[in-house]
Design an enzyme around this catalytic site. Structure first.
Site, PDB file in Angstrom:
ATOM      1  N   LYS A 178       0.842  -1.197   0.000  1.00  0.00           N
ATOM      2  CA  LYS A 178       0.000   0.000   0.000  1.00  0.00           C
ATOM      3  C   LYS A 178       0.880   1.251   0.000  1.00  0.00           C
ATOM      4  CE  LYS A 178      -2.471   3.242   2.561  1.00  0.00           C
ATOM      5  NZ  LYS A 178      -1.923   4.243   1.673  1.00  0.00           N
ATOM      6  N   GLY A 231       6.757   5.599   8.166  1.00  0.00           N
ATOM      7  CA  GLY A 231       5.889   6.779   8.156  1.00  0.00           C
ATOM      8  C   GLY A 231       6.032   7.537   9.454  1.00  0.00           C
ATOM      9  N   SER A 232       4.949   8.180   9.859  1.00  0.00           N
ATOM     10  CA  SER A 232       5.009   9.066  11.025  1.00  0.00           C
ATOM     11  C   SER A 232       4.990   8.276  12.335  1.00  0.00           C
ATOM     12  CB  SER A 232       3.820  10.027  10.993  1.00  0.00           C
ATOM     13  OG  SER A 232       2.627   9.285  11.111  1.00  0.00           O
ATOM     14  N   GLY A 236       2.760   5.009  13.286  1.00  0.00           N
ATOM     15  CA  GLY A 236       3.569   3.847  13.671  1.00  0.00           C
ATOM     16  C   GLY A 236       3.151   3.309  15.032  1.00  0.00           C
ATOM     17  N   GLU A 253       9.623   2.005  10.870  1.00  0.00           N
ATOM     18  CA  GLU A 253      10.629   3.067  10.717  1.00  0.00           C
ATOM     19  C   GLU A 253       9.869   4.378  10.766  1.00  0.00           C
ATOM     20  OE1 GLU A 253      13.702   2.896  10.880  1.00  0.00           O
ATOM     21  OE2 GLU A 253      14.011   0.751  10.576  1.00  0.00           O
ATOM     22  N   CYS A 287      13.882  11.072   6.678  1.00  0.00           N
ATOM     23  CA  CYS A 287      13.913  10.779   8.123  1.00  0.00           C
ATOM     24  C   CYS A 287      15.340  10.850   8.642  1.00  0.00           C
ATOM     25  CB  CYS A 287      13.251   9.447   8.438  1.00  0.00           C
ATOM     26  SG  CYS A 287      13.799   8.130   7.407  1.00  0.00           S
ATOM     27  N   GLN A 334       1.852  19.802   4.191  1.00  0.00           N
ATOM     28  CA  GLN A 334       3.203  19.784   4.748  1.00  0.00           C
ATOM     29  C   GLN A 334       3.791  21.195   4.762  1.00  0.00           C
ATOM     30  OE1 GLN A 334       4.876  16.992   6.103  1.00  0.00           O
ATOM     31  NE2 GLN A 334       6.317  18.565   6.771  1.00  0.00           N
ATOM     32  N   GLU A 385      10.275  16.586  15.216  1.00  0.00           N
ATOM     33  CA  GLU A 385      10.594  16.419  13.801  1.00  0.00           C
ATOM     34  C   GLU A 385       9.655  17.311  12.976  1.00  0.00           C
ATOM     35  OE1 GLU A 385       9.568  12.765  11.688  1.00  0.00           O
ATOM     36  OE2 GLU A 385      11.598  12.763  10.863  1.00  0.00           O
TER      37      GLU A 385
HETATM   38  P1  ADP Z   1       2.590  11.125   6.672  1.00  0.00           P
HETATM   39  O1  ADP Z   1       2.052  12.015   7.738  1.00  0.00           O
HETATM   40  O2  ADP Z   1       3.984  11.401   6.326  1.00  0.00           O
HETATM   41  O3  ADP Z   1       1.701  10.942   5.491  1.00  0.00           O
HETATM   42  P2  ADP Z   1       1.662   8.623   7.762  1.00  0.00           P
HETATM   43  O4  ADP Z   1       2.277   7.867   8.878  1.00  0.00           O
HETATM   44  O5  ADP Z   1       0.328   9.220   7.984  1.00  0.00           O
HETATM   45  O6  ADP Z   1       2.734   9.681   7.362  1.00  0.00           O
HETATM   46  O7  ADP Z   1       1.572   7.722   6.467  1.00  0.00           O
HETATM   47  C1  ADP Z   1       2.489   6.699   6.128  1.00  0.00           C
HETATM   48  C2  ADP Z   1       1.718   5.556   5.488  1.00  0.00           C
HETATM   49  O8  ADP Z   1       0.837   5.001   6.478  1.00  0.00           O
HETATM   50  C3  ADP Z   1       0.817   5.974   4.328  1.00  0.00           C
HETATM   51  O9  ADP Z   1       0.819   4.958   3.335  1.00  0.00           O
HETATM   52  C4  ADP Z   1      -0.537   6.096   4.989  1.00  0.00           C
HETATM   53  O10 ADP Z   1      -1.616   5.957   4.084  1.00  0.00           O
HETATM   54  C5  ADP Z   1      -0.492   4.939   5.965  1.00  0.00           C
HETATM   55  N1  ADP Z   1      -1.445   5.041   7.092  1.00  0.00           N
HETATM   56  C6  ADP Z   1      -1.970   6.163   7.649  1.00  0.00           C
HETATM   57  N2  ADP Z   1      -2.811   5.853   8.662  1.00  0.00           N
HETATM   58  C7  ADP Z   1      -2.823   4.501   8.752  1.00  0.00           C
HETATM   59  C8  ADP Z   1      -3.494   3.547   9.599  1.00  0.00           C
HETATM   60  N3  ADP Z   1      -4.338   3.928  10.547  1.00  0.00           N
HETATM   61  N4  ADP Z   1      -3.247   2.241   9.403  1.00  0.00           N
HETATM   62  C9  ADP Z   1      -2.380   1.827   8.465  1.00  0.00           C
HETATM   63  N5  ADP Z   1      -1.747   2.658   7.624  1.00  0.00           N
HETATM   64  C10 ADP Z   1      -1.941   3.975   7.754  1.00  0.00           C
END
Ligand code: ADP
Length: 483
Positions: A178, A231-232, A236, A253, A287, A334, A385
């Site tokens: 995804k 991701g964030s 995470g 990560e 990151c 952003q 961050e």
């Molecule tokens: P950013 O704020 O940089 O977009 P995210 O952590 O929100 O970082 O996104 C990183 C990835 O995690 C993306 O592919 C996003 O669609 C996915 N994501 C966001 N929320 C969820 C969730 N609740 N469960 C699983 N994946 C998620």
């Protein structure tokens, strides 16, 4: 909106077939917001579950294929990415906004990663030992996990998916991938190359859509054995809770607030290069960005003045324009976050040394100038961050103080030091509480064949990349034989 180079057909790839989604989304070019880069299919929970089911059904067969077969598939994918690196790089620069040379470099890196894991599929790993019991032999073998869910961010839309998909397939797992919503065309382009590599139907699946729906369905599905996420921190942490509740294997990560220490004995030109590259290139959207520049008092003012000078000379512009040093911020959201962080840094008393303004260019995009602050360790600009072209300088009395400041963060991804003292460099390498250290090099910029990852709030689970990727994508089995 311009649709000249529109990426048609960005559909889901489920069970070996291209599928339309439940709804449609678009991605735009952050260098020129009039341009739609992709129209893409968005899945819902049901469609995601179809992809997961397909991966689960494909696993028994794929996990039993020969190492040669897996190596051939990965090698073919890597070769095609390398041959098409310029075209893929252009797509990446258009969709994510990093400069064309950076984007071509990232596409090439993705190709090299597939080639590396083609080799790993063949090399395998295992041990044979004598038992403590007479006549008994013990062996330890590695086996794939099953279905792995790969959830990726927008900042490296080829490299991060590659460093998850390649080891997952190399070790015999099936995949549900995804990509982030801002970069569907890159996710689709990668999937399209993978789809032509003669994988059995269902072994690799692409599902696009929202994190809350598609991502969450992957995290919650009992058919998904392991989840690798980049991701964030907030997402995470949420995934960690949800996945461990049902005992799925998890690798995360997340963020960083990486220090670059500059000592008085450093080659100052090199230190300034490391700081500017590490903190601001790729618009600071790494990151591994050096967002905390910790500088020994005696060279502090000279360092700050040289960094300011360099920042003033950087060319901020369209990602595809020749000579651009820094492209736009990835999207409006952003950009707003970056500008708010700059406002709050000023409000909390950090000294603004310039930058941080919105810029107008020939095309309408999310352009901003790189910002520099002089901060105190307790300032939020030195703790949180930001994920943009914003860095702060912290003054250190001496090396020992610099080391304390470097470790004074909840994060622990990477840490750099610029010094000509071997003793200091070695001490720093041992005492920085991070997963990666850099000496006289920018913190951003790592090799693809060695482990990547951090400690503390930056990461969770085994490292990614290199041979160590096997620790996440396989499980060990211990066998006893009395012959
Ligand atoms: P950013 O704020 O940089 O977009 P995210 O952590 O929100 O970082 O996104 C990183 C990835 O995690 C993306 O592919 C996003 O669609 C996915 N994501 C966001 N929320 C969820 C969730 N609740 N469960 C699983 N994946 C998620």
């Amino acid at each position: 909106m311009k649709r000249s180079d529109l990426q048609q057909n960005a559909r889901q790839y489920i069970n070996g077939r291209w599928e339309t989604g439940v709804t449609t989304g678009i991605s735009e070019n952050p260098s020129d917001t009039r341009e739609v880069v992709a129209e893409y299919a968005r899945a819902d929970r049901n469609q995601t579950e179809l992809a997961i089911r397909a991966a689960a059904d494909a696993f028994p067969h794929w996990s039993q294929t020969t190492p040669q077969r897996r190596a051939d598939v990965l090698d073919q994918i890597g070769s095609e990415i390398l041959v098409r690196r310029e075209e893929l790089g252009k797509l990446l620069a258009r969709e994510e906004g990093k400069t064309l040379p950076e984007a071509i470099g990232e596409a090439a890196r993705a190709g090299h990663i597939f080639k590396f894991f083609a080799g790993e599929a063949l090399r395998g790993d295992g041990e044979t030992l004598a038992s403590v019991r007479p006549g008994v032999q013990v062996d330890i073998t590695r086996e794939p996990l099953g279905v792995v869910g790969l959830i990726t961010p927008w900042n490296f839309p080829f490299a991060i998916p590659a460093w998850k998909i390649a080891p997952a397939l190399a070790y015999g797992n099936s995949v549900v991938f995804k990509p982030a919503e801002l970069v569907p065309a890159c996710g689709w382009a990668l999937a399209e190359i993978i789809s032509r590599a003669a994988l059995p139907a269902g072994t690799f699946n692409l599902v696009m859509g929202s994190g809350r729906e598609v991502g969450q369905s992957i995290v919650d599905s009992p058919l998904v054995d392991a989840i690798s996420f980049t991701g964030s921190v907030v997402t995470g942490e949420h995934i960690l809770q949800a996945a461990t509740r049902r005992r799925a294997k998890v690798q995360l990560e997340m963020g960083g607030k990486n220090p670059l220490v500059v000592l008085a004995d450093a080659d100052l030109d090199r230190a300034v290069d490391c700081a500017v590259q590490g903190a601001y290139f790729s618009t600071g959207q790494h990151c591994t960005a050096s967002s905390r520049l910790i500088v020994e008092s005696t060279v502090h003012d000279a360092f700050v003045s040289r960094v300011r000078h360099r920042l003033a000379a950087l060319k901020i512009g369209h990602a595809l324009a020749q000579g651009t040093d820094i492209g736009p911020v990835v999207d409006r959201h952003q950009l707003e976050r970056n500008l708010a962080a700059i406002e709050s840094a000023t409000a909390e008393g950090a000294e603004h040394m310039g930058g941080g303004e919105r810029l107008n260019r020939a095309t309408t995009g999310y352009y901003m100038s790189p910002a520099l602050f002089l901060a105190k360790p307790e300032h939020r600009v030195a703790r949180d961050e930001i994920f943009g072209p914003v860095a702060c300088v912290l003054r250190a009395d001496d090396y020992e103080h610099a080391l304390v400041l470097a470790n004074d963060t909840p994060f622990g991804l990477c840490a750099g030091i610029c010094t000509t003292s071997l003793a200091r460099a070695m001490h720093f390498k041992r005492h920085a509480r991070v997963g990666m250290t850099m000496v006289n090099l920018p913190t951003a910029g790592v090799d693809y064949h060695v482990p990547f990852g951090g400690r503390k709030a930056s990461s969770y689970g085994p490292r990614e990349q290199g041979r160590h990727a096997a620790e996440f994508y396989t499980t060990v089995k211990t066998g006893y034989v009395l012959a």
